[in-house]
Write an enzyme that holds these catalytic residues in place. Structure first.
Site, mmCIF file in Angstrom:
data_model
loop_
_atom_site.group_PDB
_atom_site.id
_atom_site.type_symbol
_atom_site.label_atom_id
_atom_site.label_comp_id
_atom_site.label_asym_id
_atom_site.label_seq_id
_atom_site.Cartn_x
_atom_site.Cartn_y
_atom_site.Cartn_z
ATOM 1 C CG PHE A 102 -1.801 1.220 1.272
ATOM 2 C CD1 PHE A 102 -2.989 1.246 0.567
ATOM 3 C CD2 PHE A 102 -1.420 2.335 1.997
ATOM 4 C CE1 PHE A 102 -3.789 2.381 0.586
ATOM 5 C CE2 PHE A 102 -2.215 3.477 2.019
ATOM 6 C CZ PHE A 102 -3.401 3.495 1.318
ATOM 7 C CE LYS A 158 2.503 4.315 14.548
ATOM 8 N NZ LYS A 158 2.307 3.587 13.374
ATOM 9 C CB SER A 177 -3.546 11.000 12.439
ATOM 10 O OG SER A 177 -2.723 11.571 11.492
ATOM 11 N NE ARG A 219 -8.390 9.894 12.409
ATOM 12 C CZ ARG A 219 -7.149 9.475 12.294
ATOM 13 N NH1 ARG A 219 -6.622 8.760 13.250
ATOM 14 N NH2 ARG A 219 -6.457 9.752 11.226
ATOM 15 C CB CYS A 257 -7.965 -25.250 -9.140
ATOM 16 S SG CYS A 257 -8.347 -25.582 -7.409
HETATM 17 S S1 IVH Z 1 -3.416 11.401 20.930
HETATM 18 C C1 IVH Z 1 -4.373 14.945 18.242
HETATM 19 N N1 IVH Z 1 -2.831 9.363 22.489
HETATM 20 O O1 IVH Z 1 -3.206 6.837 17.530
HETATM 21 C C2 IVH Z 1 -3.823 13.768 18.985
HETATM 22 N N2 IVH Z 1 -3.572 8.899 20.287
HETATM 23 O O2 IVH Z 1 -2.177 8.484 14.886
HETATM 24 C C3 IVH Z 1 -4.779 12.704 19.053
HETATM 25 N N3 IVH Z 1 -3.805 6.515 19.779
HETATM 26 O O3 IVH Z 1 -5.952 7.505 15.784
HETATM 27 C C4 IVH Z 1 -4.196 11.418 19.361
HETATM 28 N N4 IVH Z 1 -3.168 5.767 21.747
HETATM 29 O O4 IVH Z 1 -6.559 6.800 18.076
HETATM 30 C C5 IVH Z 1 -3.245 9.749 21.269
HETATM 31 N N5 IVH Z 1 -2.333 7.682 23.995
HETATM 32 C C6 IVH Z 1 -2.745 8.046 22.784
HETATM 33 C C7 IVH Z 1 -3.107 7.114 21.785
HETATM 34 C C8 IVH Z 1 -3.510 7.586 20.537
HETATM 35 C C9 IVH Z 1 -3.579 5.431 20.534
HETATM 36 C C10 IVH Z 1 -4.252 6.481 18.379
HETATM 37 C C11 IVH Z 1 -5.335 7.453 18.083
HETATM 38 C C12 IVH Z 1 -5.065 7.985 16.715
HETATM 39 C C13 IVH Z 1 -3.718 7.461 16.391
HETATM 40 C C14 IVH Z 1 -2.827 8.641 16.051
#
Ligand code: IVH
Length: 697
Positions: free
Chosen positions: A65, A343, A111, A165, A437
């Site tokens: 992707f 990450k 995000s 979302r 197949c």
């Molecule tokens: S903060 C504007 N905190 O990660 C900031 N996001 O790419 C909003 N996620 O879709 C995100 N754990 O659902 C935040 N402790 C955490 C998180 C978290 C998982 C997810 C979130 C979002 C993605 C961000």
């Protein structure tokens, strides 16, 4: 589906050069071809986004992707005039799916920018302190949970709406489904002094053990396992039938307080502390950090420890604690500058490919699978890895005998990341997808533009027949308990059945001839089959195994047509007109019902006494004597559909409002009927109100 710890994401990652496929070079050379290639890429990307975000059934790996996105970005960067506003590069996530009411978030759900190593984290920290003009900054470190992002709105302490979302601006209203999540408080604790309005955001996830159990069940039932925790959570939440969501042990953690009215917080930590006292689950592992060294220590600790957590995490989120400073730093169009996601690298291991085999699925799809030298990856012994499809296998150039790096994508399905070409001895053998197949010998066909090769054997291919039988009896289909793959295989081998309709003719004596089958278990099998004769229409439609028709689509079709005959006779136009049904699905549905084999099969099922259950007597007359008038546009159904559903429950739909009208259903932009209804004191329902009334038991 996740590679190198990177999630399928549309975020720009400028530090990393976009991968280029040979196609991009060729296309870029001839201006006339550029537009065509751009369109082709956008189309492909939209298709895969839909499979990933809406169907929760990705077909290609993140790497494949990313390669498509990379090519699109590179091409758009070279030809900025050709960037269109609807290009997938211009979006943050997936738009809301049809079938759910769209909701606009009080504040966009952005995000996060990613950091893949400590240097990238340090660089982010430097930017933050420079922008703020301070020497240090108070930070908070949190776990990044791997699930689906949700937004919850509480008014005066009462949970009134929950949404996915979606594309960040608009999500899907999944309130009834979220109500089934046990840890979600439907009311905030009084002693927390709930503000008049508050939106909290967080992640809904499936604990790992539950995810493994569901995947084992799905595999026994012959269904594809969820590719990762995110898909499992999102798929469970986005069910039109909240009862399906309720069966999944979903959990929830809140990581942000969004828009608040009637209260002010100074810091992120303070807001989460309040959320905790209000009874909302928050991550207990979050920790304050006063320097980048503190952050790195947290990252190292959790990189080593995360396997001990009962849920999946894919990284660490670092946030600036002061809300004033957050506001000062602001956001780019994609992500806030005051936070970053580190990450974790996906867990990988080296092993060897013993063989490559081909799995034939229910729809005849051939999937190349690598048989591996068993190896332990994140606590699980891995023996097979999917190679997805022919193009993917070629792109990675995986050969029999190769040493490879495998990883558990999103902790669940292993995949081959890359080949260690330096370890090749020359004895490795490339694998060619068979022209026929491997199970039934029928020709294999690969349609232009499709990544998947398929066996054309249909009803004569034993692999497809078995997979279809497994699917037919699986839990979300006819739910024939105790009739799993092994039993079905035996029945096929002994020629006691040929298709699912034959199950209903089995006698106790026949079942008793099977291996390890005693009186009692034979009785159970016969009883389970008999019980499944009256499925709901949605289950029956799903059980037919029509391509592109998952549970969700089956529910939409059942709700719309209300009757199997009507669905079977529907024209392409009629099916395409159903909200939530795209052209590919419509085409597949109509083609399926036109096949003579399908018609014969449906007659056979009917003769065997299999009939969708009529709506229960209680629900049937539930609205009898009630009259409904509609005004304004509805979002989730067409007017006709809403009227049908009212009628199905015994209600009457009329045109004009009178004192005898029971309900006026007012959609968007209601007309003068609304005023009249108010004057006459007629109960006015909005669309969610109507849905609640229809779904009441
Ligand atoms: S903060 C504007 N905190 O990660 C900031 N996001 O790419 C909003 N996620 O879709 C995100 N754990 O659902 C935040 N402790 C955490 C998180 C978290 C998982 C997810 C979130 C979002 C993605 C961000």
């Amino acid at each position: 589906m996740k590679t190198k710890g990177r999630r399928l994401s549309l975020r720009r990652e400028p530090e990393r050069p976009a991968p280029r496929t040979p196609g991009s070079r060729r296309a870029a050379d001839r201006p006339g071809d550029v537009v065509r290639r751009l369109e082709e890429l956008r189309e492909k990307i939209r298709y895969h986004l839909h499979r990933y975000h809406v169907l929760d059934a990705p077909e290609i790996s993140d790497e494949a992707f990313d390669a498509l996105m990379g090519e699109l970005r590179a091409l758009e960067a070279a030809h900025p005039a050709l960037v269109t506003p609807d290009s997938p590069t211009q979006r943050v996530g997936a738009p809301p799916a049809e079938g759910f009411r769209p909701v606009t978030h009080p504040q966009p759900m952005r995000s996060l920018a990613n950091a893949f190593d400590e240097d990238e984290l340090r660089a982010w920290y430097k930017r933050v302190v420079t922008n703020l003009g301070t020497a240090t900054v108070d930070l908070v470190c949190e776990l990044k949970l791997d699930g689906a992002a949700i937004s919850l709105v509480y008014e005066r302490g009462v949970f009134v709406r929950g949404a996915t979302r979606g594309d960040g601006v608009r999500g899907e209203d999944i309130t009834p489904n979220l109500r089934t999540v046990r840890s979600l408080p439907l009311r905030l604790r009084e002693d927390s002094d709930p503000p008049e309005f508050v939106e909290v955001r967080g992640e809904v996830f499936l604990p790992l053990r539950a995810l493994e159990a569901i995947n084992r069940e799905r595999e026994t039932a012959g269904e594809p396992p969820f590719a990762n925790a995110r898909n499992a959570a999102a798929g469970s939440l986005r069910q039109l039938d909240p009862a399906v969501t309720a069966r999944r042990p979903l959990d929830l953690v809140i990581y942000q307080v969004g828009v608040v009215r009637g209260r002010r917080f100074k810091t992120h930590r303070e807001s989460l502390e309040w959320a905790r006292t209000a009874g909302v689950p928050v991550d207990p592992h979050s920790r304050r950090a006063a320097s980048i060294e503190d952050v790195l220590a947290y990252v190292r600790e959790w990189s080593a420890q995360r396997q001990t957590l009962p849920y999946g995490t894919d990284g660490i989120v670092v946030k600036v604690d002061s809300l004033d400073q957050q506001a000062e730093l602001g956001a780019t169009s994609q992500a806030p500058r005051w936070a970053i996601a580190y990450k974790f690298p996906a867990e990988q291991a080296e092993t060897a490919v013993r063989d490559i085999t081909v799995h034939v699925g229910r729809t005849g799809a051939l999937t190349p699978v690598a048989d591996l030298e068993p190896v332990r990856v994140s606590g699980v012994i891995v023996r097979h890895a999917t190679l997805h499809n022919e193009d993917e296998m070629r792109r990675k150039d995986v050969r029999i005998g190769d040493h490879v790096i495998v990883q558990r994508a999103g902790e669940v399905i292993p995949e081959v990341v890359r080949v260690l070409t330096e370890k090749r001895t020359g004895d490795e053998r490339p694998f060619a997808m068979p022209a026929t197949c491997p199970v039934c010998g029928s020709p294999v066909e690969r349609k232009p533009g499709e990544a998947v090769a398929r066996c054309t054997g249909g009803a004569i291919c034993p692999a497809q027949v078995l997979e279809r039988l497994i699917h037919f009896g699986s839990r979300d289909a006819l739910n024939i308990e105790g009739v799993g793959p092994k039993l079905l295989q035996q029945l096929l081998d002994r020629e006691l059945i040929r298709d699912p309709a034959d199950l209903f003719r089995l006698t106790r004596a026949q079942v008793l001839t099977l291996e390890r089958m005693a009186d009692k278990s034979a009785d159970n099998v016969i009883a389970a089959i008999a019980r499944s004769r009256r499925p709901t229409l949605a289950r029956l439609v799903y059980s037919l195994g029509i391509r592109h028709v998952g549970l969700h689509v089956a529910e939409v079709l059942a709700q719309h047509f209300g009757d199997l005959d009507r669905l079977a006779r529907a024209s392409l136009e009629e099916v395409s007109d159903v909200p939530g049904i795209g052209p590919t699905i419509a085409q597949s549905v109509v083609e399926f019902f036109q096949q003579p084999a399908t018609r014969a099969f449906l007659r056979k099922l009917e003769a065997a006494g299999v009939r969708p259950e009529a709506p229960s007597a209680a629900s049937k007359g539930r609205l009898s004597g009630k009259t409904f008038v509609f005004t304004g546009a509805l979002e989730r159904f067409s007017r006709r559909e809403a009227a049908e559903r009212v009628a199905a429950l015994g209600g009457t739909v009329t045109d004009s409002v009178s004192a005898r009208t029971s309900y006026l259903v007012a959609g968007g932009d209601p007309g003068s009927k609304l005023e009249r209804a108010r004057k006459l004191g007629v109960t006015v329902l909005d669309e969610p109100g109507l849905i609640r009334l229809l779904e009441e038991r």
